[in-house]
Design an enzyme around this catalytic site. Structure first.
Site: not given
Ligand code: CO8
Length: 258
Positions: A65, A109, A112, A132
């Site tokens: 998400a 998400g 999921e 999460e």
């Molecule tokens: N939300 C928003 N932006 C994101 C997300 C995200 N989940 N994941 C990555 N991005 C963005 C980063 O902020 C970054 O943006 P910018 O270039 O503007 O800084 C860009 O994508 C690239 O990401 P990274 O620089 O972090 O890339 P890396 O290769 O260093 O890392 C990762 C990749 C490991 C995937 C890392 O981006 C990460 O940990 N992302 C978050 C993963 C996460 O925590 N997911 C769970 C989110 S909560 C959730 O899903 C709840 C579910 C609820 C139901 C679903 C409802 C829709």
């Protein structure tokens, strides 16, 4: 349209949907989920389509998400706005099979979303997880429910409580993934599987999907009864006559989807 959040195209009788927010690793926001629901339901209603493939980019199926979008939500924003349920329910209404073709991250998400599909085919680069807990929340679109059903309680607890990621090989061993293929083969493999399914008798395909899903929703005796009734009803289709005649005549069947 290349600036659309979900790209759609057809390959024969297969509808291909590509999540297209690559700079944010396909982070799932409301607009993207609205578009995805609309596109899936449109293919589902299209008599020219027999199965669908849902994919993302090389780096991410979907990284979860959109954290930026939900960061400032209050309890009431989430509750009264029907966060998640509103536009995720469309996926549950899709009756034709949907194959997730996952490369790179399928987190939160994103994991999921893959689990809501009917078959998950993974590239060897795929990484699955429910991170999460690292954000001070828990999965909200089925992670605590579908993951244990797919991989068992031990591994689901491990993933949900620690937020660690599982690679494609572990996901296949655990039962989350049906097949793992080299990344370069991913889309071809998924399209081949979808094409094969789309060439089967549609009534049988729809009933097979419903019956397998029933296994998760009902006691065994009810599920077996549901299966038997569906099985009996397929003897009322032209396709059953064609399928069995074709076998006995040693020729490929030509299904009419009725
Ligand atoms: N939300 C928003 N932006 C994101 C997300 C995200 N989940 N994941 C990555 N991005 C963005 C980063 O902020 C970054 O943006 P910018 O270039 O503007 O800084 C860009 O994508 C690239 O990401 P990274 O620089 O972090 O890339 P890396 O290769 O260093 O890392 C990762 C990749 C490991 C995937 C890392 O981006 C990460 O940990 N992302 C978050 C993963 C996460 O925590 N997911 C769970 C989110 S909560 C959730 O899903 C709840 C579910 C609820 C139901 C679903 C409802 C829709």
């Amino acid at each position: 349209m290349s600036d659309s959040l979900v790209l759609t195209e057809t390959r024969g009788r297969v509808g291909l949907l590509t999540l297209n927010r690559p700079k944010a690793l396909n982070a799932l926001n409301d607009e993207l989920m609205d578009r995805l629901g609309e596109a899936l339901l449109a293919f589902d209603a299209d008599p020219g389509i027999g199965a669908m493939v849902l994919t993302g980019s090389e780096k991410a199926f979907a990284a979860g998400a959109d954290i930026a979008a939900m960061k400032d939500y209050t309890h009431m924003d989430a509750f009264t706005g029907d966060f998640i349920t509103r536009n995720w329910e469309a996926l549950r209404r899709v009756r034709k099979p949907v194959i997730a073709a996952v490369a790179g991250y399928a987190l939160g998400g994103g994991c999921e979303l893959a689990m809501m599909c009917d078959i998950v085919i993974a590239a060897d680069t795929a990484r699955f997880g429910q991170p999460e807990i690292n954000l001070g929340i828990i999965p909200g679109a089925g992670g605590t429910q579908r993951l244990p059903r797919a991989v068992g309680k031990a591994k689901a607890m491990d993933l949900v409580l620690t937020g660690r990621r599982m690679d494609a090989a572990e996901a296949e061993r655990a039962g989350l993934v049906a097949r793992v293929v080299p990344a370069a083969r991913l889309l071809d493999e998924a399209l081949e599987v979808a094409t094969a399914i789309a060439g089967m008798s549609l009534p049988a395909v729809l009933m097979a999907k419903e019956a397998v899903n029933r296994a998760y929703e009902s006691p065994l005796s009810e599920g077996l009864l549901f299966e038997r009734r569906s099985f009996h009803s397929l003897f009322g289709t032209e396709d059953q006559k064609e399928g069995m005649a074709a076998f006995l005549e040693k020729r490929p069947p030509s299904f009419k989807n009725r």
